[in-house]
Every structure is written in structure tokens, then in C-alpha cells.
Design a protein around this motif. Structure first.
Motif: not given
Length: 216
Positions: A150-174
Motif C-alpha cells: 500500500l505504501q508503494q502504491a501510494f507512491i506509484d500513484q502519487d496519491a498525496f501532496q502534503c502527506g499529513y493525512c497519508t498515514p491514516g489513508q493508508i491504514m484505512s485502505s488496508l
């Protein structure tokens, strides 16, 4: 019979004895009241007890908590009002879980508790005795540089900008993937709707979840 109302006698006409009685009563009452307060009958035990009770009520209740975080057992003495979010950040030093709204509205603090998604800011830590908690730090705990899919997928898809919400997004995605809610982009959006991205990367987040779900 006269209809006129009787005129009150002037104060000078009142008998001195009655004035003396009233004045004496007031003076004696004041003196006794002052003596009671001075002796501590009122200001002492009767008022001290409620103050001591109030002070005791204000002292926070504390308890011992033992739980597993990212595969590591932790034990801590905590204020019973401590949220899981504050426990992770303030006592365990796991600052990857972010404090956004602190009201359960943004999803930045999402972690997994016994495999289920929860908002850490709304979860009392004292209720998690014996629980297993997974945070963003626990997704790729190995010593190498391999990332979780999931972490790699977020990088591959450029699925963040500021990144503040990203940890929560990844955990929720899992959690979303494990729950089987990845049948379509619409389904992913529905089951990820509790996580807010203020930068507006929703389309790319959905693509990242689809990528990770495809590889399971």
C-alpha cells in the motif's frame, strides 16, 4: 368612626427600652456569629470536608495498561482519560499517527485495533487491555527498505501532496482491502469516505487502493 389611617409615631416617640432591646439583639447576634466563625465551627471542619472531597474528585484516575503495538508488548501507567492517539504519540513515540481534528471527523489518526479500523483520537486507551494495535510504523517493520504494497502504491500513484493525512489513508485502505470493500472505485470511495484529504487527492488514492487490492 374616623376613616383616617393612624399616623406612625416618630422614632423619637418609641420607648427607649424597645430601641435598646432591638439594638442589643442585633449586637449580640453579630458578636455570636463572629465568635462562631472565629472558633472555626463553620469555617473549619464543615467547609474543609467538601473542599477535600472536591480536590480528591479532581485527581485523575490512573490505571495500568498492557497491549501490543506493532508486534511489541507495551505496559504503561496512564490517566484513564488518555486517548489511544495521545498514548501512541506522547508515551510510545509513534508520531506517524497524526492528530488532525481530534474529533473523529478527518481520519488522520486511523489505526487498526485487532484488525479493525478505529479513530485513535476517539478511542480510550484504557479500554484496550490486551489488544493488538497496528500503526503506520508497523506496516513494514523489517530492517530493509522494502515498503508495504500500500505504501508503494501510494507512491506509484502519487496519491498525496502534503502527506499529513497519508498515514491514516493508508491504514484505512488496508482495513478497506481486508474487509473486501474494493469491488469498484465507487465502493472504495464509499468505504474510505471517513478519511479526508484536504489536498484533494481522492482519485489517486482510489487508484492506489485498487493497485494494492489487485496484488492483495
Amino acid at each position: 368612626m374616623s376613616s383616617e389611617s393612624p399616623v406612625p409615631a416618630p422614632i423619637s416617640a418609641v420607648e427607649p427600652s424597645s430601641l435598646l432591646n432591638r439594638r442589643s439583639f442585633i449586637a449580640v447576634s453579630t458578636a455570636v456569629g463572629g465568635a462562631v466563625v472565629a472558633d472555626g465551627v463553620i469555617a473549619g471542619p464543615s467547609l474543609a470536608a467538601p473542599r477535600e472531597a472536591a480536590a480528591a474528585a479532581e485527581e485523575p484516575l490512573r490505571g495500568r495498561l498492557s497491549l501490543t503495538v506493532n508486534g511489541e508488548r507495551h505496559a504503561a501507567m496512564i490517566d484513564n482519560r488518555t486517548s489511544l492517539l495521545d498514548l501512541l504519540r506522547e508515551q510510545f513515540g509513534l508520531t506517524g499517527t497524526k492528530k488532525g481534528c481530534d474529533a473523529g471527523a478527518c481520519g488522520a489518526c486511523t489505526v487498526l485495533v485487532d484488525g479493525r479500523r478505529v479513530n485513535a483520537c476517539l478511542t480510550l486507551a484504557v479500554r484496550l487491555e490486551g489488544a493488538e494495535v497496528t500503526t503506520i510504523e508497523g506496516l513494514a517493520p523489517g530492517e530493509d527498505d522494502d515498503l508495504h504494497p500500500l505504501q508503494q502504491a501510494f507512491i506509484d500513484q502519487d496519491a498525496f501532496q502534503c502527506g499529513y493525512c497519508t498515514p491514516g489513508q493508508i491504514m484505512s485502505s488496508l482495513g478497506c482491502i481486508r474487509e473486501g470493500h474494493t469491488g469498484s472505485p465507487e465502493e472504495i470511495r464509499e468505504w474510505m469516505s471517513g478519511n479526508i484529504c484536504r489536498c484533494g487527492c481522492y482519485t489517486k488514492i482510489v487508484k492506489a487502493v485498487e493497485q494494492a487490492a489487485g496484488g492483495k
